[in-house]
Design a protein around this motif. Structure first.
Motif, PDB file in Angstrom:
ATOM      1  N   THR A   1       0.830  -1.203   0.000  1.00  0.00           N
ATOM      2  CA  THR A   1       0.000   0.000   0.000  1.00  0.00           C
ATOM      3  C   THR A   1       0.863   1.251   0.000  1.00  0.00           C
ATOM      4  OG1 THR A   1      -1.794  -1.145   1.119  1.00  0.00           O
ATOM      5  CG2 THR A   1      -1.805   1.248   1.267  1.00  0.00           C
ATOM      6  N   GLY A   2       2.022   1.145   0.647  1.00  0.00           N
ATOM      7  CA  GLY A   2       2.959   2.268   0.692  1.00  0.00           C
ATOM      8  C   GLY A   2       3.779   2.430  -0.568  1.00  0.00           C
ATOM      9  N   GLY A   3       3.548   1.580  -1.576  1.00  0.00           N
ATOM     10  CA  GLY A   3       4.211   1.745  -2.858  1.00  0.00           C
ATOM     11  C   GLY A   3       5.363   0.797  -3.144  1.00  0.00           C
ATOM     12  N   ALA A   4       5.648  -0.142  -2.262  1.00  0.00           N
ATOM     13  CA  ALA A   4       6.744  -1.077  -2.519  1.00  0.00           C
ATOM     14  C   ALA A   4       6.439  -1.903  -3.772  1.00  0.00           C
ATOM     15  CB  ALA A   4       6.955  -2.005  -1.322  1.00  0.00           C
ATOM     16  N   PRO A   5       7.408  -2.020  -4.690  1.00  0.00           N
ATOM     17  CA  PRO A   5       7.181  -2.818  -5.895  1.00  0.00           C
ATOM     18  C   PRO A   5       7.261  -4.318  -5.630  1.00  0.00           C
ATOM     19  CG  PRO A   5       9.407  -1.951  -5.905  1.00  0.00           C
ATOM     20  CD  PRO A   5       8.717  -1.349  -4.709  1.00  0.00           C
ATOM     21  N   GLY A   6       7.701  -4.700  -4.462  1.00  0.00           N
ATOM     22  CA  GLY A   6       7.805  -6.101  -4.077  1.00  0.00           C
ATOM     23  C   GLY A   6       8.257  -6.174  -2.636  1.00  0.00           C
ATOM     24  N   VAL A   7       8.248  -7.390  -2.089  1.00  0.00           N
ATOM     25  CA  VAL A   7       8.612  -7.580  -0.693  1.00  0.00           C
ATOM     26  C   VAL A   7       9.460  -8.844  -0.579  1.00  0.00           C
ATOM     27  CG1 VAL A   7       7.761  -7.844   1.678  1.00  0.00           C
ATOM     28  CG2 VAL A   7       6.428  -6.524   0.025  1.00  0.00           C
ATOM     29  N   VAL A   8      10.487  -8.779   0.260  1.00  0.00           N
ATOM     30  CA  VAL A   8      11.356  -9.928   0.516  1.00  0.00           C
ATOM     31  C   VAL A   8      11.442 -10.175   2.017  1.00  0.00           C
ATOM     32  CG1 VAL A   8      12.750  -9.543  -1.573  1.00  0.00           C
ATOM     33  CG2 VAL A   8      13.486  -8.545   0.615  1.00  0.00           C
ATOM     34  N   LEU A   9      11.959 -11.336   2.351  1.00  0.00           N
ATOM     35  CA  LEU A   9      12.322 -11.670   3.724  1.00  0.00           C
ATOM     36  C   LEU A   9      13.420 -12.713   3.673  1.00  0.00           C
ATOM     37  CD1 LEU A   9      11.084 -14.688   4.435  1.00  0.00           C
ATOM     38  CD2 LEU A   9       8.994 -13.406   4.753  1.00  0.00           C
ATOM     39  N   TRP A  10      14.139 -12.847   4.779  1.00  0.00           N
ATOM     40  CA  TRP A  10      15.219 -13.821   4.890  1.00  0.00           C
ATOM     41  C   TRP A  10      14.850 -14.862   5.933  1.00  0.00           C
ATOM     42  CZ3 TRP A  10      19.641 -14.144   2.031  1.00  0.00           C
ATOM     43  CH2 TRP A  10      19.929 -13.062   1.198  1.00  0.00           C
ATOM     44  N   ALA A  11      15.265 -16.105   5.693  1.00  0.00           N
ATOM     45  CA  ALA A  11      15.068 -17.189   6.661  1.00  0.00           C
ATOM     46  C   ALA A  11      16.318 -18.048   6.693  1.00  0.00           C
ATOM     47  CB  ALA A  11      13.867 -18.038   6.267  1.00  0.00           C
ATOM     48  N   LEU A  12      16.632 -18.561   7.861  1.00  0.00           N
ATOM     49  CA  LEU A  12      17.745 -19.500   7.943  1.00  0.00           C
ATOM     50  C   LEU A  12      17.430 -20.711   7.079  1.00  0.00           C
ATOM     51  CD1 LEU A  12      18.665 -19.466  11.745  1.00  0.00           C
ATOM     52  CD2 LEU A  12      19.756 -18.235   9.863  1.00  0.00           C
ATOM     53  N   GLU A  13      18.393 -21.127   6.303  1.00  0.00           N
ATOM     54  CA  GLU A  13      18.181 -22.248   5.385  1.00  0.00           C
ATOM     55  C   GLU A  13      17.707 -23.495   6.118  1.00  0.00           C
ATOM     56  OE1 GLU A  13      20.434 -23.824   1.461  1.00  0.00           O
ATOM     57  OE2 GLU A  13      21.699 -23.576   3.248  1.00  0.00           O
ATOM     58  N   GLY A  14      18.221 -23.731   7.298  1.00  0.00           N
ATOM     59  CA  GLY A  14      17.850 -24.925   8.058  1.00  0.00           C
ATOM     60  C   GLY A  14      16.559 -24.816   8.824  1.00  0.00           C
ATOM     61  N   ASN A  15      15.896 -23.676   8.781  1.00  0.00           N
ATOM     62  CA  ASN A  15      14.651 -23.480   9.515  1.00  0.00           C
ATOM     63  C   ASN A  15      13.474 -23.953   8.653  1.00  0.00           C
ATOM     64  OD1 ASN A  15      12.568 -22.676  11.168  1.00  0.00           O
ATOM     65  ND2 ASN A  15      13.361 -20.610  11.510  1.00  0.00           N
ATOM     66  N   ALA A  16      13.356 -25.268   8.544  1.00  0.00           N
ATOM     67  CA  ALA A  16      12.361 -25.872   7.648  1.00  0.00           C
ATOM     68  C   ALA A  16      10.939 -25.472   8.008  1.00  0.00           C
ATOM     69  CB  ALA A  16      12.509 -27.391   7.656  1.00  0.00           C
ATOM     70  N   ARG A  17      10.637 -25.365   9.288  1.00  0.00           N
ATOM     71  CA  ARG A  17       9.277 -25.020   9.703  1.00  0.00           C
ATOM     72  C   ARG A  17       8.899 -23.632   9.193  1.00  0.00           C
ATOM     73  NH1 ARG A  17       5.505 -23.342  13.382  1.00  0.00           N
ATOM     74  NH2 ARG A  17       4.338 -24.981  14.415  1.00  0.00           N
ATOM     75  N   ALA A  18       9.768 -22.655   9.410  1.00  0.00           N
ATOM     76  CA  ALA A  18       9.487 -21.288   8.954  1.00  0.00           C
ATOM     77  C   ALA A  18       9.408 -21.235   7.431  1.00  0.00           C
ATOM     78  CB  ALA A  18      10.555 -20.327   9.464  1.00  0.00           C
ATOM     79  N   ARG A  19      10.307 -21.918   6.767  1.00  0.00           N
ATOM     80  CA  ARG A  19      10.315 -21.869   5.304  1.00  0.00           C
ATOM     81  C   ARG A  19       9.045 -22.497   4.717  1.00  0.00           C
ATOM     82  NH1 ARG A  19      15.667 -23.677   2.846  1.00  0.00           N
ATOM     83  NH2 ARG A  19      14.624 -22.779   1.030  1.00  0.00           N
ATOM     84  N   ARG A  20       8.559 -23.567   5.305  1.00  0.00           N
ATOM     85  CA  ARG A  20       7.279 -24.156   4.857  1.00  0.00           C
ATOM     86  C   ARG A  20       6.138 -23.163   5.064  1.00  0.00           C
ATOM     87  NH1 ARG A  20       9.281 -28.733   7.481  1.00  0.00           N
ATOM     88  NH2 ARG A  20       7.919 -28.302   9.255  1.00  0.00           N
TER      89      ARG A  20
END
Length: 174
Positions: free
Chosen positions: A119-138
């Motif tokens: 809504t604030g105009g961002a053309p996209g959004v990202v986030l980072w996750a630890l590669e081994g954090n399978a629960r969060a990545r799912r």
């Protein structure tokens, strides 16, 4: 059936509640990934001081919970990666009390943070996750996030852990 979590902006007086969620979220989510000694040494007081400074400095944080209790938070703002288009948003942190996992708190926070960024105009959004954090990545993948092939190393008290970047690809269709 659990009531839907209420989402609201954080205020300066919420620093301790955010810190409590942050420490519990790290301990619950990173056990087995980050050294136990690092997790056990986390201090709610130290985190609360940091969050108080961040909130006073204008950090954008949303809180969610039920019955007036803070059960999770999302911190978001401008993306920090130089390879992204100008104005791209980033969910910098998303943590939920382990006792509230699976109740919709994380999803409500993630959806609200993405909506505010777009809504604030961002053309996209990202986030980072630890590669081994399978629960969060799912969790992220079920909500329409996809890895984009960019990796980095996160450092936690001398420990190095690979992390992967995710981009929001739109609402999940499954």
């Amino acid at each position: 059936m659990n009531p839907a979590p209420a989402v609201r902006p954080a205020v300066e007086g919420d620093a301790r509640a955010i810190a409590e969620v942050h420490v519990a979220g790290w301990r619950g989510g990173y056990r087995g990934l980050v050294d136990d000694a690092v997790l056990d040494a986390l201090s709610v007081e130290d985190r609360a001081a940091g969050w108080a400074r961040g909130l006073a400095g204008g950090s954008r944080v949303l809180l969610a919970g039920t019955g007036g209790r803070v059960e999770g938070f999302a911190c978001f703002g401008a993306a920090r990666d130089e390879d992204l288009p100008a104005g791209t948003g980033e969910v910098h942190a998303l943590y939920v009390l382990p006792a509230a996992w699976g109740r919709g708190t994380g999803g409500a926070l993630l959806d609200a943070a993405v909506a505010e960024l777009l809504t604030g105009g961002a053309p996209g959004v990202v986030l980072w996750a630890l590669e081994g954090n399978a629960r969060a990545r799912r969790f992220y993948e079920r909500r329409g996030w996809r890895t984009d092939g960019v990796r980095r190393v996160e450092r936690f008290d001398g420990q190095e852990l690979p992390a992967v970047r995710h981009r929001w690809a739109g609402p999940a269709t499954t």
